[in-house]
Design an enzyme around this catalytic site. Structure first.
Site: not given
Ligand SMILES: *Cc1c(COP(=O)(O)O)cnc(C)c1O
Length: 335
Positions: A60, A312
């Site tokens: 992110k 991720s």
């Protein structure tokens, strides 16, 4: 082989390349490592993209940094705000602190305590609102209107998508003959950006979105042909929770055009992915990051290699991680 996909004009390869140049000084370039066990299981090389080793522990930071650095100075002077399932808020808090910008992060009560604490530690103002990501988003809209803060959305934003897409550029550089990319899927910013990058370079690459059975809004929306709401449920993959927004502008259309398939996993399959990462690759990853490995272990993806699996994020509560390593196949009492 499928024809060249028509890329939605939203986010182009050029925008992703520009994002890569803009954010490079502020991010780590994460490594890829081959996983011998998964390669043997699938019969083709399987590579893990170690994005959980990114600063702030998740990809992110790419999108948040690109979006922040793309804002005009007047907006930065007033500050930024977002709603987040945790990792985007942490990324924005980090990026804002690095630029000396005020950050406000709105979170629902489903966000784990470890993620809330990390956001506060980065100096951001935290507002806990409601029991769903959608309710947190209502507070964002209020603060944008009342206080003039600039919103940096978690996924449905061109600068955010372009930032996440830089991860796809790195995969294509490190594994030029990649045939399949397995991407954790929630709001679709990561999947849209990565797919636009790798298919922009090589249209024949397959990109598969992976998510949990519980409350998967993008999967339900793609199946229904338009953005729909689903009830949000607690899951091991907490970072994959939340809706895609009924007024979704970019990620729905991009995922519709660019994803070759969507795979859904049970809580037990997600837990198995986390255990594999720890036992075989010695990596601590969160549930939302374990879905690619989980899908391979569950026999839910076909063998077209080389395969790149995006890990991720690694921001898992360590007590929960310990329970899963000891065999828990879900959150416990609620799971
Ligand atoms: C946010 C997040 C995702 C999903 O990304 P989207 O852009 O919302 O699809 C996957 N894994 C982790 C660890 C995340 O934090």
């Amino acid at each position: 082989m499928t024809a060249l996909p028509r890329l939605p004009a939203a986010v182009t390869l050029d925008q992703i390349r520009a994002a890569a140049a803009r954010i490079a000084p502020h991010l780590r370039r994460t490594p890829m490592e081959q996983d011998a066990h998964l390669s043997a299981l699938l019969g083709v090389p399987v590579w893990l993209k170690m994005e959980h080793q990114q600063a702030t522990g998740a990809f992110k930071l790419r999108g948040a940094t690109n979006a922040l650095l793309s804002l005009p100075p007047e907006a930065l002077a007033r500050g930024v705000i977002t709603a987040s399932t945790g990792n985007h808020g942490r990324a924005l808090a980090h990026a804002a602190r690095a630029q000396g910008v005020r950050a406000v992060v709105c979170l629902s009560r489903l966000v784990p305590a470890n993620k809330i604490a990390a956001i506060r530690d980065l100096g951001a103002e935290v507002r806990i609102v409601g029991i769903s990501q959608d309710q947190a988003m209502i507070e964002v809209a209020r603060a944008v209107a009342m206080d003039g803060l600039a919103e940096v959305p978690p996924f449905d934003d061109a600068a955010v998508i372009a930032g996440q897409g830089t991860l796809g550029l790195e995969i294509a550089q490190d594994l030029p003959d990649v045939a399949t990319v397995l991407v954790p899927l929630s709001g679709g910013g990561l999947a849209a950006g990565v797919a636009a990058a790798v298919k922009g370079l090589r249209p024949e690459v397959r990109v598969i979105g992976i998510t949990m059975e519980r409350g998967a809004a993008m999967a339900a929306s793609l199946a229904g042909g338009r953005p729909v709401e689903v009830a949000e449920e607690a899951s091991l993959a907490d970072s994959l929770g939340g809706g895609i927004g009924l007024q979704n502008r970019l990620t729905f259309a991009m995922c519709q055009a660019l994803l070759d398939d969507v795979v859904l996993l049970t809580e037990a399959e997600i837990a198995a992915g986390m255990r594999h990462a720890y036992r075989h690759a010695r990596q601590v990853i969160e549930g939302g990051a374990a879905v690619g490995i989980g899908a391979i272990l569950a026999g839910k993806v076909s063998a077209q290699g080389p395969v790149a699996v995006i890990l991720s994020g690694g921001n898992v509560d360590m007590d929960l991680h310990l329970r899963v390593m000891n065999g828990a196949d879900g959150l416990g009492a609620q799971g």
